[in-house]
Write an enzyme that holds these catalytic residues in place. Structure first.
Site, short mmCIF file in Angstrom:
data_model
loop_
_atom_site.label_atom_id
_atom_site.label_comp_id
_atom_site.label_asym_id
_atom_site.label_seq_id
_atom_site.Cartn_x
_atom_site.Cartn_y
_atom_site.Cartn_z
N HIS A 19 6.27 16.18 11.94
CA HIS A 19 6.17 14.99 11.09
C HIS A 19 6.49 13.71 11.86
O HIS A 19 5.99 12.64 11.51
CB HIS A 19 7.05 15.17 9.84
CG HIS A 19 6.55 16.28 8.96
ND1 HIS A 19 7.37 17.05 8.17
CD2 HIS A 19 5.29 16.76 8.76
CE1 HIS A 19 6.64 17.95 7.51
NE2 HIS A 19 5.38 17.80 7.86
N HIS A 42 -4.44 21.65 5.78
CA HIS A 42 -3.56 22.67 5.20
C HIS A 42 -2.33 21.94 4.67
O HIS A 42 -1.33 21.78 5.38
CB HIS A 42 -3.14 23.69 6.27
CG HIS A 42 -4.28 24.49 6.82
ND1 HIS A 42 -5.24 23.95 7.64
CD2 HIS A 42 -4.62 25.80 6.66
CE1 HIS A 42 -6.13 24.89 7.96
NE2 HIS A 42 -5.77 26.02 7.37
N SER A 101 3.65 17.03 5.13
CA SER A 101 2.75 16.12 5.87
C SER A 101 1.95 15.18 4.95
O SER A 101 1.77 14.00 5.29
CB SER A 101 1.82 16.91 6.78
OG SER A 101 1.14 17.93 6.07
N ASP A 144 -11.14 25.67 1.65
CA ASP A 144 -10.74 26.05 2.99
C ASP A 144 -10.71 24.76 3.83
O ASP A 144 -11.73 24.07 3.95
CB ASP A 144 -11.78 27.04 3.53
CG ASP A 144 -11.56 27.36 5.00
OD1 ASP A 144 -10.51 26.96 5.55
OD2 ASP A 144 -12.43 28.00 5.60
N GLY A 145 -9.56 24.47 4.37
CA GLY A 145 -9.39 23.21 5.11
C GLY A 145 -10.33 23.08 6.30
O GLY A 145 -10.81 21.98 6.62
N ASP A 165 -2.68 22.34 10.14
CA ASP A 165 -1.39 23.01 10.17
C ASP A 165 -1.48 24.34 9.43
O ASP A 165 -0.85 24.54 8.39
CB ASP A 165 -0.37 22.06 9.50
CG ASP A 165 1.04 22.60 9.49
OD1 ASP A 165 1.32 23.55 10.24
OD2 ASP A 165 1.86 22.07 8.71
N1 SAM Z 1 1.06 20.69 6.48
C1 SAM Z 1 2.11 21.03 5.56
C2 SAM Z 1 3.32 20.18 5.87
O1 SAM Z 1 3.53 19.78 7.04
O2 SAM Z 1 4.05 19.85 4.95
C3 SAM Z 1 2.48 22.48 5.59
C4 SAM Z 1 1.33 23.42 5.53
S1 SAM Z 1 1.74 25.12 5.58
C5 SAM Z 1 2.24 25.36 7.22
C6 SAM Z 1 0.16 25.86 5.53
C7 SAM Z 1 -0.55 25.79 4.20
O3 SAM Z 1 -1.91 26.16 4.36
C8 SAM Z 1 0.00 26.71 3.13
O4 SAM Z 1 0.35 25.96 2.00
C9 SAM Z 1 -1.18 27.66 2.80
O5 SAM Z 1 -1.26 28.01 1.43
C10 SAM Z 1 -2.36 26.83 3.20
N2 SAM Z 1 -3.60 27.54 3.59
C11 SAM Z 1 -3.73 28.77 4.14
N3 SAM Z 1 -5.01 28.98 4.50
C12 SAM Z 1 -5.70 27.86 4.17
C13 SAM Z 1 -7.06 27.45 4.33
N4 SAM Z 1 -7.97 28.24 4.90
N5 SAM Z 1 -7.39 26.22 3.90
C14 SAM Z 1 -6.48 25.39 3.34
N6 SAM Z 1 -5.20 25.72 3.16
C15 SAM Z 1 -4.80 26.93 3.58
#
Ligand code: SAM
Length: 281
Positions: A19, A42, A101, A144-145, A165
Site C-alpha cells: 500500500h 483483485h 488497496s 475475473d480481474g 494482487d
Molecule cells: N488488493 C486487496 C488489498 O490490497 O486490499 C487484497 C486482495 S486479496 C490479496 C485477493 C482477492 O482476489 C480476494 O478478495 C479474492 O476473492 C479475489 N480474487 C480471486 N481470484 C480472482 C479473480 N480471478 N478475479 C478477481 N478477484 C479475484
C-alpha cells in the site's frame, strides 16, 4: 477455488509495503492535472475491521501497521501512508480499521480520475460494492480481474495504474499475472502496472520474474521486504511489488523507506530488503 479471504491478513507487513508503493504511484499520477484510470483487478472488500473474528484470529496486523501506528520518527512517505489509515480511524488514537488497496486509491482519486474495482468472490463482492457506493467516480464489478485488463485497456485518459494482487492460492496465478501484463502492455504500453507477489517458495515468485524478462517489456522494478531468509518450510518469508513503468522517484523513495521499515517491522533482526531493476529502461 475461492477460499482466500484477505480479512485474515489485512494490515500485515506485506500490505504495508504494497500500500505504500500504491500510494507513492498514485501521488505521482496526481501531480498532473489530467485525470487517470485506476484498475484494481483483485480488490478484496476495500475496508477491514481489525477487531473482527478473522483479523483477531491471525493478528497479522500487529506485526504490520500496528508497529508504525504510534511512532514519531516515520519517514515522510510512511507518515503520509499512516495518515491515510488514520483518516479511517477518526483521527487515529486507536487502530481499528484498515484500508484495502481500493480504499487507499479512493481516498486519493480526484473528480477527474476514475476507478474500476474488480472482485470475483461471491461474499466479498457485495461487501466491496457496499463500501464504495458513495464514491461517484468508482465502479465496482464482479468478474475475473485479469479479464478486465484486456477489456478496459487502453483507458480513454491514456494514463493510469493497474494493480494486480491475486491470492496465489492457485499456482496458475504466477503465470496469469504475466499473461495479463503482456496483454495489458500490448494495449497500453505507457501504463503503470504493479503486481504484488508473496515469497513462499522462491521458485514460484521467480516464475513472474522470468516470464516478464522473456516478454521484452522494459523498465521493470522489483521491490521486496523479507521478514526471514528464503526457506522451504511452510509460510510466507517475504513479499514484494513488481512495477512496470514506475514513476522515476519510486526507486529512490523505496531505497530510503525500506531500511526503516525492515528495522521497525522486523525487530527480531531477521529481515532484509531489496530494490532491483529486473529490466532497466
Ligand atoms: N488488493 C486487496 C488489498 O490490497 O486490499 C487484497 C486482495 S486479496 C490479496 C485477493 C482477492 O482476489 C480476494 O478478495 C479474492 O476473492 C479475489 N480474487 C480471486 N481470484 C480472482 C479473480 N480471478 N478475479 C478477481 N478477484 C479475484
Amino acid at each position: 477455488m475461492l477460499s482466500y479471504r484477505h480479512s485474515f491478513h489485512a494490515g500485515n507487513h506485506a500490505d504495508v509495503v504494497k500500500h505504500i508503493v500504491e500510494m507513492l504511484i498514485i501521488e505521482n499520477l496526481t501531480q498532473k492535472e489530467k485525470g487517470f484510470y485506476y484498475l484494481d483487478t483483485h480488490s478484496g472488500v476495500g475496508r477491514y475491521r481489525l477487531f473482527s473474528q478473522e483479523s483477531e484470529k491471525t493478528a497479522e496486523f500487529e506485526e504490520g501497521i500496528a508497529r508504525l501506528w504510534q511512532r514519531d520518527d516515520l519517514p515522510e512517505e510512511v507518515q503520509r501512508y499512516v495518515d491515510l489509515i488514520k483518516k479511517l480511524n477518526y483521527g487515529g488514537k486507536e487502530l481499528r480499521y484498515y484500508a484495502g488497496s481500493p480504499l487507499i486509491a479512493a481516498q486519493m482519486l480526484r473528480p477527474q480520475d476514475r476507478g474500476l474495482l474488480v472482485e470475483l468472490h461471491p461474499t466479498d463482492f457485495p461487501l466491496l460494492r457496499n463500501n464504495f457506493k458513495e464514491f461517484k467516480n468508482i465502479i465496482v464489478k464482479r468478474d475475473d480481474g485479469f479479464q478486465q485488463v484486456k477489456a478496459t485497456l487502453p483507458p480513454k485518459e491514456r494514463r493510469g495504474l493497474v494493480l494486480m494482487d491475486p491470492p496465489y492460492e492457485m499456482k496458475e496465478d504466477y503465470d496469469l499475472v504475466v499473461n495479463a501484463i503482456v496483454e495489458g502492455y500490448k494495449r497500453f504500453a505507457t501504463g503503470i502496472y504493479a503486481v504484488w507477489y508473496p515469497v513462499v517458495l522462491r521458485q514460484q515468485s521467480k516464475r513472474i520474474v522470468k516470464g516478464l524478462e522473456a516478454s521484452g517489456i522494459r523498465k521493470i522494478l522489483q521491490i521486496e521486504l523479507a521478514v526471514r531468509p528464503d526457506s522451504d518450510q511452510r509460510g510466507m518469508t517475504a513479499s514484494g511489488m513488481i512495477v512496470i513503468n514506475p514513476p522515476w522517484q519510486l526507486e529512490a523513495q523505496m531505497k530510503k523507506i525500506l531500511p526503516y521499515l525492515t528495522n521497525v517491522l522486523v525487530p527480531e533482526g531477521t529481515g532484509s530488503w531489496s530494490v532491483n531493476w529486473i529490466v532497466p529502461e
